[in-house]
Design a protein around this motif. Structure first.
Motif, PDB file in Angstrom:
ATOM      1  N   UNK A  87       0.828  -1.204   0.000  1.00 44.12           N
ATOM      2  CA  UNK A  87       0.000   0.000   0.000  1.00 44.12           C
ATOM      3  C   UNK A  87       0.868   1.262   0.000  1.00 44.12           C
ATOM      4  N   UNK A  88       1.925   1.277   0.813  1.00 42.63           N
ATOM      5  CA  UNK A  88       2.795   2.450   0.869  1.00 42.63           C
ATOM      6  C   UNK A  88       3.461   2.727  -0.472  1.00 42.63           C
ATOM      7  N   UNK A  89       3.690   1.671  -1.247  1.00 40.64           N
ATOM      8  CA  UNK A  89       4.302   1.847  -2.559  1.00 40.64           C
ATOM      9  C   UNK A  89       3.274   2.208  -3.628  1.00 40.64           C
ATOM     10  N   UNK A  90       1.990   2.186  -3.254  1.00 41.77           N
ATOM     11  CA  UNK A  90       0.944   2.721  -4.119  1.00 41.77           C
ATOM     12  C   UNK A  90       0.676   4.193  -3.801  1.00 41.77           C
ATOM     13  N   UNK A  91       0.555   4.501  -2.496  1.00 38.00           N
ATOM     14  CA  UNK A  91       0.320   5.892  -2.088  1.00 38.00           C
ATOM     15  C   UNK A  91       0.988   6.120  -0.740  1.00 38.00           C
ATOM     16  N   UNK A  92       1.989   6.987  -0.734  1.00 38.09           N
ATOM     17  CA  UNK A  92       2.831   7.183   0.436  1.00 38.09           C
ATOM     18  C   UNK A  92       2.117   7.892   1.581  1.00 38.09           C
ATOM     19  N   UNK A  93       0.993   8.570   1.317  1.00 33.27           N
ATOM     20  CA  UNK A  93       0.287   9.279   2.373  1.00 33.27           C
ATOM     21  C   UNK A  93      -0.313   8.335   3.408  1.00 33.27           C
ATOM     22  N   UNK A  94      -0.417   7.066   3.081  1.00 37.51           N
ATOM     23  CA  UNK A  94      -0.881   6.081   4.063  1.00 37.51           C
ATOM     24  C   UNK A  94       0.187   5.779   5.113  1.00 37.51           C
ATOM     25  N   UNK A  95       1.373   6.347   4.953  1.00 36.33           N
ATOM     26  CA  UNK A  95       2.470   6.087   5.891  1.00 36.33           C
ATOM     27  C   UNK A  95       2.211   6.675   7.273  1.00 36.33           C
ATOM     28  N   UNK A  96       1.176   7.498   7.422  1.00 32.23           N
ATOM     29  CA  UNK A  96       0.860   8.059   8.744  1.00 32.23           C
ATOM     30  C   UNK A  96       0.626   6.952   9.762  1.00 32.23           C
ATOM     31  N   UNK A  97       0.102   5.818   9.313  1.00 29.98           N
ATOM     32  CA  UNK A  97      -0.165   4.705  10.226  1.00 29.98           C
ATOM     33  C   UNK A  97       1.057   3.809  10.414  1.00 29.98           C
ATOM     34  N   UNK A  98       2.166   4.119   9.756  1.00 29.59           N
ATOM     35  CA  UNK A  98       3.356   3.270   9.849  1.00 29.59           C
ATOM     36  C   UNK A  98       3.855   3.102  11.289  1.00 29.59           C
ATOM     37  N   UNK A  99       3.875   4.165  12.134  1.00 24.74           N
ATOM     38  CA  UNK A  99       4.310   3.950  13.530  1.00 24.74           C
ATOM     39  C   UNK A  99       3.444   2.923  14.265  1.00 24.74           C
ATOM     40  N   UNK A 100       2.135   2.941  14.023  1.00 20.86           N
ATOM     41  CA  UNK A 100       1.246   1.966  14.664  1.00 20.86           C
ATOM     42  C   UNK A 100       1.574   0.562  14.167  1.00 20.86           C
ATOM     43  N   UNK A 101       1.749   0.420  12.870  1.00 13.77           N
ATOM     44  CA  UNK A 101       2.124  -0.878  12.307  1.00 13.77           C
ATOM     45  C   UNK A 101       3.457  -1.356  12.874  1.00 13.77           C
ATOM     46  N   UNK A 102       4.416  -0.463  12.938  1.00 10.13           N
ATOM     47  CA  UNK A 102       5.754  -0.848  13.407  1.00 10.13           C
ATOM     48  C   UNK A 102       5.710  -1.346  14.845  1.00 10.13           C
ATOM     49  N   UNK A 103       5.089  -0.564  15.725  1.00  9.16           N
ATOM     50  CA  UNK A 103       5.035  -0.941  17.140  1.00  9.16           C
ATOM     51  C   UNK A 103       4.222  -2.217  17.315  1.00  9.16           C
ATOM     52  N   UNK A 104       3.098  -2.317  16.616  1.00 12.69           N
ATOM     53  CA  UNK A 104       2.245  -3.501  16.754  1.00 12.69           C
ATOM     54  C   UNK A 104       2.964  -4.769  16.289  1.00 12.69           C
ATOM     55  N   UNK A 105       3.574  -4.713  15.116  1.00 12.22           N
ATOM     56  CA  UNK A 105       4.241  -5.898  14.578  1.00 12.22           C
ATOM     57  C   UNK A 105       5.471  -6.269  15.400  1.00 12.22           C
ATOM     58  N   UNK A 106       6.180  -5.255  15.884  1.00  9.46           N
ATOM     59  CA  UNK A 106       7.350  -5.533  16.725  1.00  9.46           C
ATOM     60  C   UNK A 106       6.928  -6.228  18.019  1.00  9.46           C
TER      61      UNK A 106
END
Length: 534
Positions: free
Chosen positions: A196-215
């Motif tokens: 998704x991020x490689x389709x539209x980078x503006x979705x990266x706002x949720x990246x910190x949530x994804x990072x912490x959750x997956x970690x």
């Protein structure tokens, strides 16, 4: 009697596990409405995407992010460029002039209109699949309520099928990612989010949530196990980004691609002011400037005005400190902190959709050069959350109406006015009826995957505990205010002031919608803070 009750429960469970037949009817009805909207108004985004078809079809990949034939240069990540290249194959078969880079500028024939409109409708199959994955284990009432909220979303109708964009397709990828995370398949969830991020980078706002959750949820627990899983997740994500950006690294153009994707020179606010925190900040600045001038101070009003209506650098202020991109980044991160703390302490799959929606709301409220259309990023995921409780349904009812109303200025031509009003009214009625049926029936169950005993308990408790759907006095007063604002801007202002102060109706919509969005953000923040320790 008990045997008959068990048979009914078996039928209910079977129906819950076979939702695919019903969802196609919802999609077919939505598609028919979208087809009727084909001749309607479309924005400059229509020409933007047509030009991208021409760029990706006419030029070699090494020239895609260098082309300046038109002002509408390619500024999405590579996967979306590949998507445009795929569509251009069919566009060339339909009408070669669609992909003619020189002759096709501002090409507006019926052929290109029908082709591009239909590509958006077909690409919504991705949204359909995402909704299906997220709702397949829910009971019938909750499942259908979500289908109404998402597949029949008036916001998607306005933005994608009138204004013209591909948000349904992109949000479908987001919902697919969330569905995997809710199922506990973290590796696939992370993989799809990277796509998704490689389709539209503006979705990266949720990246910190994804990072912490997956970690915390996927990688944490034992050095060897954690290292192995971290390596697997890292390999998957890196592979996605290599597939997207690798060719442009090879051609030495990665800096050009990044500069196109992040045009910070566009200023703090968009041409039409998205209903976020910076609207209040700018209004406060103008109010203070007016007050100090009355006191005799020499306050200069910046040339880049909030009411100028142009895409420009609206960062300078008369009184308050100037806002730079770093400031907005830090504010988004600060607003996210309570959510990240909860994600780390208690990473529950069933809450990930709510957390991601909150992240996108933080980005919308405090981000740099936010488009009003970005409210879709949190309104659509929150539709999944809305059926979980009465409070969530009440919150979503108000928020979705506010965000839909904030999009009205996108369709400024008179012939589209009845369409957008009718879409919002139908949406409000369907929401009310759906939530009323869900919370008054007394038979709603949480998920179809419940065991027989849990299903019986849920049915019994819901029959005793549900009180029916309604909204509070504050929400009623606020929604009534929307009617007043609209009557003023559409009817009273032209009669009283004529052509004077044409920016006032737009400004009122933006300011009033901002109040509703901020109220919603505070509500969600309180929910997160209360549940940090749980």
């Amino acid at each position: 009697m008990e045997e008959e009750s068990n048979q009914k429960l078996d039928v209910a469970l079977k129906c819950c596990h076979n939702p695919i037949s019903g969802i196609w009817w919802f999609f077919a009805i939505a598609a028919c409405v979208k087809l009727l909207l084909i001749p309607s108004y479309h924005s400059t985004d229509f020409e933007v995407h047509r030009h991208w078809l021409a760029i990706t079809n006419s030029l070699p990949l090494s020239q895609w992010y260098l082309d300046e034939t038109s002002p509408w240069t390619l500024d999405y990540p590579p996967f979306f460029a590949y998507f445009e290249r795929f569509l251009s194959i069919f566009a060339k078969l339909v009408d070669p002039q669609i992909v003619d880079l020189q002759k096709g500028l501002n090409y507006n024939s019926n052929t290109v209109i029908y082709f591009q409109r239909i590509t958006v409708i077909v690409s919504d199959l991705c949204l359909l699949y995402g909704v299906f994955r997220l709702t397949k284990n829910l009971d019938s009432k909750r499942r259908k309520s979500i289908w109404v909220l998402v597949i029949w979303s008036p916001m998607l109708m306005i933005v994608d099928h009138l204004h013209f964009q591909y948000n349904g397709f992109l949000l479908g990828i987001l919902l697919i990612s969330l569905s995997y995370l809710e199922e506990g398949n973290d590796l696939m969830g992370g993989f799809v989010f990277a796509v998704l991020l490689c389709f539209k980078h503006l979705f990266a706002v949720a990246a910190p949530v994804y990072f912490v959750y997956l970690l915390r949820h996927y990688c944490w627990g034992g050095i060897l196990r954690g290292f192995r899983r971290l390596s697997a997740m890292g390999t998957v994500v890196v592979a996605v980004f290599v597939a997207a950006f690798g060719p442009f690294v090879y051609y030495g153009q990665i800096q050009q691609v990044i500069s196109r994707m992040f045009p910070f020179g566009r200023g703090l606010c968009h041409a039409y002011w998205a209903p976020n925190f910076w609207v209040l900040y700018i209004i406060l600045d103008k109010g203070l400037a007016f007050f100090f001038r009355k006191l005799g101070f020499n306050i200069q009003t910046p040339a880049a005005s909030f009411t100028g209506g142009l895409v420009g650098d609206s960062s300078p202020f008369a009184v308050l400190p100037r806002i730079v991109p770093l400031t907005t980044f830090l504010m988004v991160l600060l607003a996210l902190c309570p959510c990240l703390v909860q994600v780390w302490r208690n990473p529950q799959p069933r809450k990930i959709t709510r957390w991601v929606a909150y992240a996108y709301m933080c980005g919308f409220l405090f981000g740099w050069h936010v488009h009003e259309k970005a409210s879709l990023h949190f309104v659509i995921p929150l539709a999944i959350v809305a059926v979980q409780s009465m409070d969530d349904a009440k919150h979503y009812f108000m928020l979705s109406i506010v965000c839909c109303y904030s999009l009205f200025p996108l369709l400024y031509e008179g012939q589209e006015y009845p369409i957008k009003v009718l879409l919002l009214l139908l949406h409000s009625i369907l929401m009310w009826l759906g939530f009323s049926a869900l919370f008054q029936s007394g038979r709603a169950v949480k998920t179809s995957s419940l065991k027989r005993k849990e299903l019986k308990t849920s049915s019994s408790s819901s029959a005793q505990g549900e009180e029916g759907f309604s909204i509070g006095l504050i929400e009623k007063c606020y929604l009534t205010g929307i009617i007043i604002v609209e009557i003023w801007g559409q009817f009273v202002h032209p009669l009283v002031l004529g052509d004077k102060f044409p920016f006032i109706p737009l400004m009122l919509i933006s300011i009033y919608s901002t109040i509703g969005v901020v109220y919603s953000w505070i509500w969600q923040l309180k929910w997160i803070v209360r549940s940090v320790g749980s």
